[in-house]
Design an enzyme around this catalytic site. Structure first.
Site, short mmCIF file in Angstrom:
data_model
loop_
_atom_site.label_atom_id
_atom_site.label_comp_id
_atom_site.label_asym_id
_atom_site.label_seq_id
_atom_site.Cartn_x
_atom_site.Cartn_y
_atom_site.Cartn_z
N LYS A 140 -3.56 10.65 3.53
CA LYS A 140 -2.43 9.79 3.92
C LYS A 140 -1.16 10.63 3.82
O LYS A 140 -0.39 10.54 2.86
CB LYS A 140 -2.36 8.56 3.02
CG LYS A 140 -1.54 7.42 3.60
CD LYS A 140 -1.74 6.15 2.80
CE LYS A 140 -0.70 5.11 3.15
NZ LYS A 140 -0.80 4.58 4.51
N1 PPE Z 1 -4.45 3.28 8.85
C1 PPE Z 1 -3.18 3.73 8.78
C2 PPE Z 1 -2.73 4.76 9.76
C3 PPE Z 1 -2.34 3.26 7.79
O1 PPE Z 1 -1.09 3.72 7.71
C4 PPE Z 1 -2.79 2.26 6.90
C5 PPE Z 1 -1.90 1.71 5.83
C6 PPE Z 1 -4.12 1.81 7.02
C7 PPE Z 1 -4.92 2.35 8.01
C8 PPE Z 1 -4.71 0.81 6.09
O2 PPE Z 1 -4.91 1.35 4.80
P1 PPE Z 1 -4.87 0.46 3.49
O3 PPE Z 1 -3.46 0.08 3.25
O4 PPE Z 1 -5.43 1.33 2.44
O5 PPE Z 1 -5.72 -0.72 3.76
N2 PPE Z 1 -0.53 1.73 6.10
C9 PPE Z 1 0.41 1.65 5.01
C10 PPE Z 1 1.81 2.06 5.40
C11 PPE Z 1 2.51 1.28 6.41
C12 PPE Z 1 3.95 1.75 6.60
O6 PPE Z 1 4.53 1.43 7.64
O7 PPE Z 1 4.51 2.42 5.72
C13 PPE Z 1 0.34 0.30 4.30
O8 PPE Z 1 -0.17 -0.66 4.84
O9 PPE Z 1 0.79 0.25 3.15
#
Ligand code: PPE
Length: 304
Positions: free
Chosen positions: A157
Site C-alpha cells: 500500500k
Molecule cells: N484497493 C485499494 C487501491 C485501496 O486503496 C483500498 C483501501 C482497498 C483496495 C481496500 O483495502 P482495505 O481498506 O484494506 O479493505 N483504500 C484506503 C484509502 C482510501 C483513500 O482515499 O485514502 C481505505 O479505504 O482506507
C-alpha cells in the site's frame, strides 16, 4: 475531511495538528517513497474499538519491507500509538492514517540515505463515496490500466500506487461517474481507485485474486468470511470486463468506503437495480464493526 483531530503522532511524540509538518524536500513528496494504512475506529457496546488493527499493521510492515524501509518501532509500539492518537483526540469513531515515509535527507531517487519517519493522524471521515452510496454508485471502466506487480507492486500500500489511482479517479469524476474500475494489462478487472470489487452471479460471489494485481483488502477478507458464514460461496477468480456488465450485483469494499453497491457500469444498469445480497452483506458488515455480532472478538482493539 470532516472533523480533524487536535494532535498528530509524529515519530513518537504528539504534536499539535497545525505543527504536524514536514520539509518540502521530504523524499516521499518527490518520489512517492511512502507506505500507509487506513484504519477505522467504531463505537461498540463495549466502547470504541479499532477494527482489525493488527492486520492493518501487519500489512504496513509488509509494505515497508517491500520498499526496504525499516520501521523504527515495534508492532506493539505502533498499536499503542494508534490507541493514543484516538484517545487523545477524543474520537469515538474515526479514520486513522499511519504513514511510513522517507523523510528529509538527500535528494535524488536513492531513498536509502533518507530517514524513515512515521506519523499517525486521525479524523472523522464520513461515507467515502458520498452520503447516498448505499443506493448504489455509478462506475466507469477506466482507460488507465492498473499498475502491475512487474512495475509497482499493488499489494504494497504505497503512496506511489495512488498516482495511478488518482488518474483513474479524476477521469471518472470529470466524466460524471462516482468511481473508476481499473483493468490490469491483461484486461481483467482489478479494483477501484480505493476499493476492492466483488461480483454476485446466481448467488455466488467472486472477487479478483491477488495475482490479478489488487491490494489484499482487509475489508475484502472480512467480507469473504462474513459471506461464508452466511452460507454463500466465494471464489477468487479473474473477472472480465463483460462479466461486470452481466453481474446480478457488484459491490465495492474498503475501510473508508465500507460495503457499497454499484448501480451502473459504463451506462449499463447492474442486474435488476436491486442488491439483496450486497445489502445483506453490508448490513452484517456494519453490525460486525459496531461490535453487534458474536465471534471475531480478536478483530477488535479497544481504545480504553
Ligand atoms: N484497493 C485499494 C487501491 C485501496 O486503496 C483500498 C483501501 C482497498 C483496495 C481496500 O483495502 P482495505 O481498506 O484494506 O479493505 N483504500 C484506503 C484509502 C482510501 C483513500 O482515499 O485514502 C481505505 O479505504 O482506507
Amino acid at each position: 475531511m470532516s472533523v480533524r483531530g487536535s494532535k498528530v503522532w509524529m515519530d513518537g511524540k504528539l504534536v499539535d495538528w497545525e505543527d504536524a509538518k514536514v520539509h518540502v524536500l521530504t523524499h516521499a513528496l518527490h518520489y512517492g517513497t511512502a507506505v500507509f494504512e487506513g484504519i477505522r475506529v467504531y463505537k461498540t457496546p463495549r466502547g470504541s474499538a479499532v477494527f482489525r488493527l493488527k492486520d492493518h499493521l501487519k500489512r504496513l510492515y509488509d509494505s515497508a519491507k517491500i520498499y526496504m524501509m525499516n520501521i523504527p518501532y515495534s508492532m506493539s509500539e505502533l498499536e499503542e500509538a494508534v490507541k493514543l492518537v484516538v484517545a487523545t483526540n477524543g474520537f469515538s469513531e474515526c479514520y486513522v492514517r499511519p504513514i511510513v515515509f522517507r523523510g528529509y535527507g538527500s535528494m535524488g531517487v536513492n531513498p536509502l540515505n533518507s530517514p524513515v519517519n512515521v506519523s499517525i493522524a486521525a479524523w472523522e471521515w464520513g461515507p467515502y463515496l458520498g452520503r447516498n452510496a448505499e443506493r448504489g454508485v455509478r462506475c466507469m471502466v477506466s482507460t488507465w490500466r492498473r499498475i502491475s506487480s512487474q512495475s509497482l507492486p499493488p499489494q504494497a500500500k504505497s503512496s506511489a500506487n495512488y498516482a495511478n489511482a488518482a488518474l483513474a479517479k479524476m477521469e471518472a469524476l470529470t466524466n460524471g461517474f462516482d468511481e473508476a474500475i481499473m483493468l490490469n494489462t491483461e484486461g481483467y478487472v482489478t479494483e477501484g481507485s480505493g476499493e476492492n470489487i466483488f461480483r454476485v452471479k446466481s448467488g455466488v460471489l467472486t472477487t479478483p485474486p491477488a495475482s490479478a494485481g489488487v491490494l489484499r483488502g482487509i475489508t475484502r477478507d472480512t467480507v469473504i468470511k462474513l459471506a461464508q458464514e452466511m452460507g454463500l460461496s466465494v471464489e477468487r477468480v479473474n473477472i472480465s470486463r463483460e462479466e461486470l456488465y452481466t453481474a446480478d450485483e457488484l459491490f465495492l469494499t474498503g475501510t473508508a468506503a465500507e460495503v457499497v453497491p454499484i448501480r451502473e457500469v459504463d451506462g449499463r444498469q447492474i442486474g435488476t437495480g436491486e442488491y439483496p445480497i450486497t445489502l445483506k452483506i453490508r448490513e452484517r458488515y456494519l453490525k460486525l464493526v459496531h461490535g453487534e455480532l458474536d465471534g471475531h472478538e480478536d478483530w477488535f482493539t479497544f481504545v480504553n
